[in-house]
Design a protein around this motif. Structure first.
Motif, PDB file in Angstrom:
ATOM      1  N   ASN A  50       0.806  -1.222   0.000  1.00 55.62           N
ATOM      2  CA  ASN A  50       0.000   0.000   0.000  1.00 55.62           C
ATOM      3  C   ASN A  50       0.840   1.274   0.000  1.00 55.62           C
ATOM      4  O   ASN A  50       0.299   2.369   0.061  1.00 55.62           O
ATOM      5  N   ALA A  51       2.152   1.142  -0.048  1.00 55.05           N
ATOM      6  CA  ALA A  51       3.043   2.303  -0.024  1.00 55.05           C
ATOM      7  C   ALA A  51       3.225   2.869  -1.430  1.00 55.05           C
ATOM      8  O   ALA A  51       2.928   2.210  -2.427  1.00 55.05           O
ATOM      9  N   ASN A  52       3.702   4.103  -1.502  1.00 54.46           N
ATOM     10  CA  ASN A  52       3.992   4.721  -2.796  1.00 54.46           C
ATOM     11  C   ASN A  52       5.005   3.884  -3.563  1.00 54.46           C
ATOM     12  O   ASN A  52       5.964   3.393  -2.973  1.00 54.46           O
ATOM     13  N   PRO A  53       4.822   3.759  -4.866  1.00 59.00           N
ATOM     14  CA  PRO A  53       5.724   2.899  -5.640  1.00 59.00           C
ATOM     15  C   PRO A  53       7.064   3.554  -5.988  1.00 59.00           C
ATOM     16  O   PRO A  53       7.306   3.962  -7.110  1.00 59.00           O
ATOM     17  N   THR A  54       7.927   3.663  -5.007  1.00 55.94           N
ATOM     18  CA  THR A  54       9.295   4.133  -5.245  1.00 55.94           C
ATOM     19  C   THR A  54      10.174   2.898  -5.399  1.00 55.94           C
ATOM     20  O   THR A  54       9.727   1.777  -5.122  1.00 55.94           O
ATOM     21  N   ASN A  55      11.404   3.075  -5.811  1.00 54.16           N
ATOM     22  CA  ASN A  55      12.324   1.938  -5.898  1.00 54.16           C
ATOM     23  C   ASN A  55      12.489   1.260  -4.549  1.00 54.16           C
ATOM     24  O   ASN A  55      12.551   0.040  -4.452  1.00 54.16           O
ATOM     25  N   PHE A  56      12.590   2.068  -3.494  1.00 58.40           N
ATOM     26  CA  PHE A  56      12.733   1.521  -2.143  1.00 58.40           C
ATOM     27  C   PHE A  56      11.560   0.597  -1.820  1.00 58.40           C
ATOM     28  O   PHE A  56      11.749  -0.544  -1.404  1.00 58.40           O
ATOM     29  N   HIS A  57      10.347   1.097  -2.034  1.00 52.30           N
ATOM     30  CA  HIS A  57       9.165   0.301  -1.717  1.00 52.30           C
ATOM     31  C   HIS A  57       9.046  -0.915  -2.637  1.00 52.30           C
ATOM     32  O   HIS A  57       8.634  -1.990  -2.206  1.00 52.30           O
ATOM     33  N   SER A  58       9.420  -0.770  -3.899  1.00 52.50           N
ATOM     34  CA  SER A  58       9.367  -1.904  -4.826  1.00 52.50           C
ATOM     35  C   SER A  58      10.336  -3.008  -4.400  1.00 52.50           C
ATOM     36  O   SER A  58      10.004  -4.192  -4.460  1.00 52.50           O
ATOM     37  N   ALA A  59      11.523  -2.612  -3.975  1.00 48.29           N
ATOM     38  CA  ALA A  59      12.500  -3.609  -3.528  1.00 48.29           C
ATOM     39  C   ALA A  59      11.973  -4.359  -2.303  1.00 48.29           C
ATOM     40  O   ALA A  59      12.064  -5.589  -2.231  1.00 48.29           O
ATOM     41  N   TYR A  60      11.403  -3.633  -1.360  1.00 49.70           N
ATOM     42  CA  TYR A  60      10.872  -4.289  -0.166  1.00 49.70           C
ATOM     43  C   TYR A  60       9.586  -5.058  -0.470  1.00 49.70           C
ATOM     44  O   TYR A  60       9.321  -6.100   0.150  1.00 49.70           O
ATOM     45  N   ILE A  89      12.635  -6.901  -7.151  1.00 49.93           N
ATOM     46  CA  ILE A  89      13.970  -6.624  -6.610  1.00 49.93           C
ATOM     47  C   ILE A  89      14.944  -6.334  -7.748  1.00 49.93           C
ATOM     48  O   ILE A  89      15.723  -5.373  -7.685  1.00 49.93           O
ATOM     49  N   GLU A  90      14.900  -7.142  -8.794  1.00 49.84           N
ATOM     50  CA  GLU A  90      15.802  -6.946  -9.936  1.00 49.84           C
ATOM     51  C   GLU A  90      15.549  -5.595 -10.609  1.00 49.84           C
ATOM     52  O   GLU A  90      16.496  -4.907 -11.006  1.00 49.84           O
ATOM     53  N   GLU A  91      14.289  -5.208 -10.740  1.00 54.46           N
ATOM     54  CA  GLU A  91      13.969  -3.909 -11.342  1.00 54.46           C
ATOM     55  C   GLU A  91      14.526  -2.759 -10.506  1.00 54.46           C
ATOM     56  O   GLU A  91      15.061  -1.790 -11.043  1.00 54.46           O
ATOM     57  N   ALA A  92      14.393  -2.867  -9.191  1.00 57.23           N
ATOM     58  CA  ALA A  92      14.923  -1.817  -8.311  1.00 57.23           C
ATOM     59  C   ALA A  92      16.446  -1.729  -8.455  1.00 57.23           C
ATOM     60  O   ALA A  92      17.002  -0.627  -8.512  1.00 57.23           O
ATOM     61  N   ILE A  93      17.102  -2.871  -8.537  1.00 56.05           N
ATOM     62  CA  ILE A  93      18.562  -2.876  -8.689  1.00 56.05           C
ATOM     63  C   ILE A  93      18.960  -2.339 -10.058  1.00 56.05           C
ATOM     64  O   ILE A  93      19.937  -1.591 -10.171  1.00 56.05           O
ATOM     65  N   ASN A  94      18.212  -2.685 -11.089  1.00 55.74           N
ATOM     66  CA  ASN A  94      18.518  -2.159 -12.424  1.00 55.74           C
ATOM     67  C   ASN A  94      18.388  -0.639 -12.471  1.00 55.74           C
ATOM     68  O   ASN A  94      19.145   0.029 -13.171  1.00 55.74           O
ATOM     69  N   GLU A  95      17.433  -0.098 -11.729  1.00 52.41           N
ATOM     70  CA  GLU A  95      17.246   1.356 -11.659  1.00 52.41           C
ATOM     71  C   GLU A  95      18.350   2.033 -10.851  1.00 52.41           C
ATOM     72  O   GLU A  95      18.771   3.136 -11.170  1.00 52.41           O
ATOM     73  N   GLN A  96      18.795   1.368  -9.782  1.00 55.83           N
ATOM     74  CA  GLN A  96      19.823   1.921  -8.894  1.00 55.83           C
ATOM     75  C   GLN A  96      20.836   0.836  -8.534  1.00 55.83           C
ATOM     76  O   GLN A  96      20.822   0.309  -7.422  1.00 55.83           O
ATOM     77  N   PRO A  97      21.731   0.496  -9.469  1.00 53.02           N
ATOM     78  CA  PRO A  97      22.653  -0.622  -9.240  1.00 53.02           C
ATOM     79  C   PRO A  97      23.637  -0.418  -8.094  1.00 53.02           C
ATOM     80  O   PRO A  97      24.174  -1.390  -7.564  1.00 53.02           O
ATOM     81  N   ASP A  98      23.862   0.809  -7.688  1.00 51.52           N
ATOM     82  CA  ASP A  98      24.800   1.068  -6.594  1.00 51.52           C
ATOM     83  C   ASP A  98      24.113   1.223  -5.237  1.00 51.52           C
ATOM     84  O   ASP A  98      24.767   1.596  -4.264  1.00 51.52           O
ATOM     85  N   GLU A  99      22.832   0.915  -5.164  1.00 52.79           N
ATOM     86  CA  GLU A  99      22.103   1.004  -3.898  1.00 52.79           C
ATOM     87  C   GLU A  99      22.353  -0.277  -3.094  1.00 52.79           C
ATOM     88  O   GLU A  99      21.810  -1.346  -3.407  1.00 52.79           O
ATOM     89  N   ALA A 100      23.185  -0.171  -2.083  1.00 53.59           N
ATOM     90  CA  ALA A 100      23.598  -1.332  -1.291  1.00 53.59           C
ATOM     91  C   ALA A 100      22.412  -2.014  -0.610  1.00 53.59           C
ATOM     92  O   ALA A 100      22.405  -3.240  -0.470  1.00 53.59           O
ATOM     93  N   GLU A 101      21.439  -1.251  -0.210  1.00 53.64           N
ATOM     94  CA  GLU A 101      20.300  -1.847   0.495  1.00 53.64           C
ATOM     95  C   GLU A 101      19.516  -2.794  -0.416  1.00 53.64           C
ATOM     96  O   GLU A 101      19.052  -3.845   0.028  1.00 53.64           O
ATOM     97  N   PHE A 102      19.389  -2.455  -1.687  1.00 50.67           N
ATOM     98  CA  PHE A 102      18.689  -3.333  -2.623  1.00 50.67           C
ATOM     99  C   PHE A 102      19.501  -4.601  -2.868  1.00 50.67           C
ATOM    100  O   PHE A 102      18.956  -5.690  -2.978  1.00 50.67           O
TER     101      PHE A 102
END
Length: 166
Positions: A50-60, A89-102
């Motif tokens: 139910n959260a806003n669809p940001t990369n962070f929320h998509s990864a989680y 998860i893969e989409e979030a990483i593809n958008e931000q490959p250097d995001e360690a949390e993803f």
């Protein structure tokens, strides 16, 4: 002139929409709880879906779906949830490959995924990426880093299998 009642109603509605959005720290904490308590996974899934669809929320959300797959009885539902989660998860990483949390989330999912699913090709690289990030950062208040370190201690023997030759 604008009616003050309309302004108050608008601000109240705006405040409610922000208040209903879970904060990142809340999502991180609830993710850890969902990994440790299988009966909490559907609650966590509802929170992130139910959260806003940001990369962070998509990864989680992707991580939540893979956790839900573990709880599912139907093999088809398990595979569908797992594949949907993996894709997010893969989409979030593809958008931000250097995001360690993803990369940390993908590492956890791949580490715990059954080998027959064939989703284990980034375990070593993600682990090393996250370790390097932690060694180079001064932002230790991030709760996911504490969970990663705890996970690392608990699974040290299993991790050494993946890290041979690293």
């Amino acid at each position: 002139m604008i009616n003050p009642i309309i302004i108050v109603l608008f601000l109240a509605t705006l405040g409610q929409s922000f208040a209903s959005q879970p904060e990142q720290h809340e999502i991180r904490a609830r993710f850890v709880k969902a990994t440790q308590q299988p009966d909490y996974r559907s609650t966590f899934y509802e929170l992130v879906s139910n959260a806003n669809p940001t990369n962070f929320h998509s990864a989680y959300l992707g991580a939540a779906k893979t956790l839900m797959a573990e709880n599912s009885v139907s093999p088809f539902a398990k595979l569908s949830l797992f594949n949907d989660g993996k894709t997010l998860i893969e989409e979030a990483i593809n958008e931000q490959p250097d995001e360690a949390e993803f990369r940390y989330l993908r590492f956890l999912v791949q580490f715990k995924a059954p080998a027959f699913l064939g989703y284990n090709h980034n375990i070593k690289s993600d682990y090393l990426f996250v370790k390097s990030y932690i060694e180079q950062t001064s932002i230790y208040q991030e709760s996911w880093i504490d969970y990663f370190k705890q996970f690392e201690r608990i699974h040290a023997d299993e991790l050494s299998t993946y890290l041979e030759g690293a």
